[in-house]
Design an enzyme around this catalytic site. Structure first.
Site, short mmCIF file in Angstrom:
data_model
loop_
_atom_site.label_atom_id
_atom_site.label_comp_id
_atom_site.label_asym_id
_atom_site.label_seq_id
_atom_site.Cartn_x
_atom_site.Cartn_y
_atom_site.Cartn_z
N HIS A 33 -26.96 43.99 -106.55
CA HIS A 33 -27.04 45.28 -107.22
C HIS A 33 -28.28 45.32 -108.13
CE1 HIS A 33 -24.55 42.88 -110.17
NE2 HIS A 33 -25.50 43.35 -110.96
P1 TYD Z 1 -19.40 41.75 -110.08
O1 TYD Z 1 -20.24 42.89 -110.52
O2 TYD Z 1 -18.83 41.77 -108.70
O3 TYD Z 1 -20.18 40.39 -110.29
P2 TYD Z 1 -21.57 39.92 -109.62
O4 TYD Z 1 -22.56 40.99 -109.89
O5 TYD Z 1 -21.90 38.63 -110.29
O6 TYD Z 1 -21.36 39.71 -108.16
O7 TYD Z 1 -18.21 41.58 -111.14
C1 TYD Z 1 -17.01 40.92 -110.84
C2 TYD Z 1 -15.86 41.64 -111.54
O8 TYD Z 1 -15.97 41.50 -112.96
C3 TYD Z 1 -15.84 43.11 -111.24
O9 TYD Z 1 -14.47 43.50 -111.11
C4 TYD Z 1 -16.41 43.76 -112.48
C5 TYD Z 1 -16.02 42.78 -113.57
N1 TYD Z 1 -16.94 42.70 -114.71
C6 TYD Z 1 -16.49 43.10 -115.96
O10 TYD Z 1 -15.35 43.56 -116.13
N2 TYD Z 1 -17.33 42.98 -117.01
C7 TYD Z 1 -18.59 42.48 -116.89
O11 TYD Z 1 -19.33 42.39 -117.89
C8 TYD Z 1 -19.05 42.10 -115.58
C9 TYD Z 1 -20.45 41.56 -115.38
C10 TYD Z 1 -18.19 42.22 -114.52
#
Ligand code: TYD
Length: 144
Positions: free
Chosen positions: A49
């Site tokens: 992303h």
């Molecule tokens: P995700 O965006 O999939 O992680 P990455 O970009 O590392 O692949 O995030 C995983 C889960 O955690 C998703 O359900 C969103 C949640 N999340 C939060 O609640 N707070 C945060 O600060 C972050 C980064 C993720």
């Protein structure tokens, strides 16, 4: 694309080392959120992303991993394997993390609270937006 690595000042003595992170000093933004990624399973790739507004600094506290950075024009891969440096991930940089070692602990400092609306999770949309905004090689917005 300019890769911006922050070299932290290390306070060291016979006991070991200490690094302090301070908003708008060695971290170039207001610090609103901290999260960390650990226990990543083998062959996992995550991220995929870009953010519309969020700026972040990633620091590998333990072990190692790689970060692919893509500004819509150019892609670069950076090895993160030291707690002595931080990688600045500016807004509108598509990023993917991979090759996590078992012991990897990746700390991320973020300029905003978590907001799903700030995410661009569709690569084609990211490319469309970078074209629309006229992103060119070496173009960066200074937030320091
Ligand atoms: P995700 O965006 O999939 O992680 P990455 O970009 O590392 O692949 O995030 C995983 C889960 O955690 C998703 O359900 C969103 C949640 N999340 C939060 O609640 N707070 C945060 O600060 C972050 C980064 C993720």
């Amino acid at each position: 694309m300019k890769i911006e690595i922050i070299d932290f000042d290390i306070k060291g003595d016979e006991r070991g080392f200490l690094i302090a992170l301070e908003e708008n000093k060695n971290i170039p933004f207001d610090l609103k959120r901290i999260y960390y990624i650990f226990g990543t399973k083998e062959n996992i790739r995550r991220g995929f992303h870009a953010h519309k507004q969020l700026n972040q600094v990633a620091i590998c506290l333990s072990g190692s991993c790689k970060m692919l950075m893509d500004d819509g024009v150019e892609k670069k891969t950076i090895l993160l394997d030291t707690p002595e440096q931080g990688l600045l991930i500016r807004k509108m940089i598509w990023h993917e993390m991979f090759d996590f070692s078992k012991d990897c602990v990746l700390l991320v400092l973020a300029s905003e609270l978590y907001d799903e609306n700030d995410y661009i999770r569709d690569y084609n949309k990211f490319i469309r937006l970078t074209r629309k905004n006229g992103v060119k090689n070496n173009e960066t917005t200074t937030i320091w």
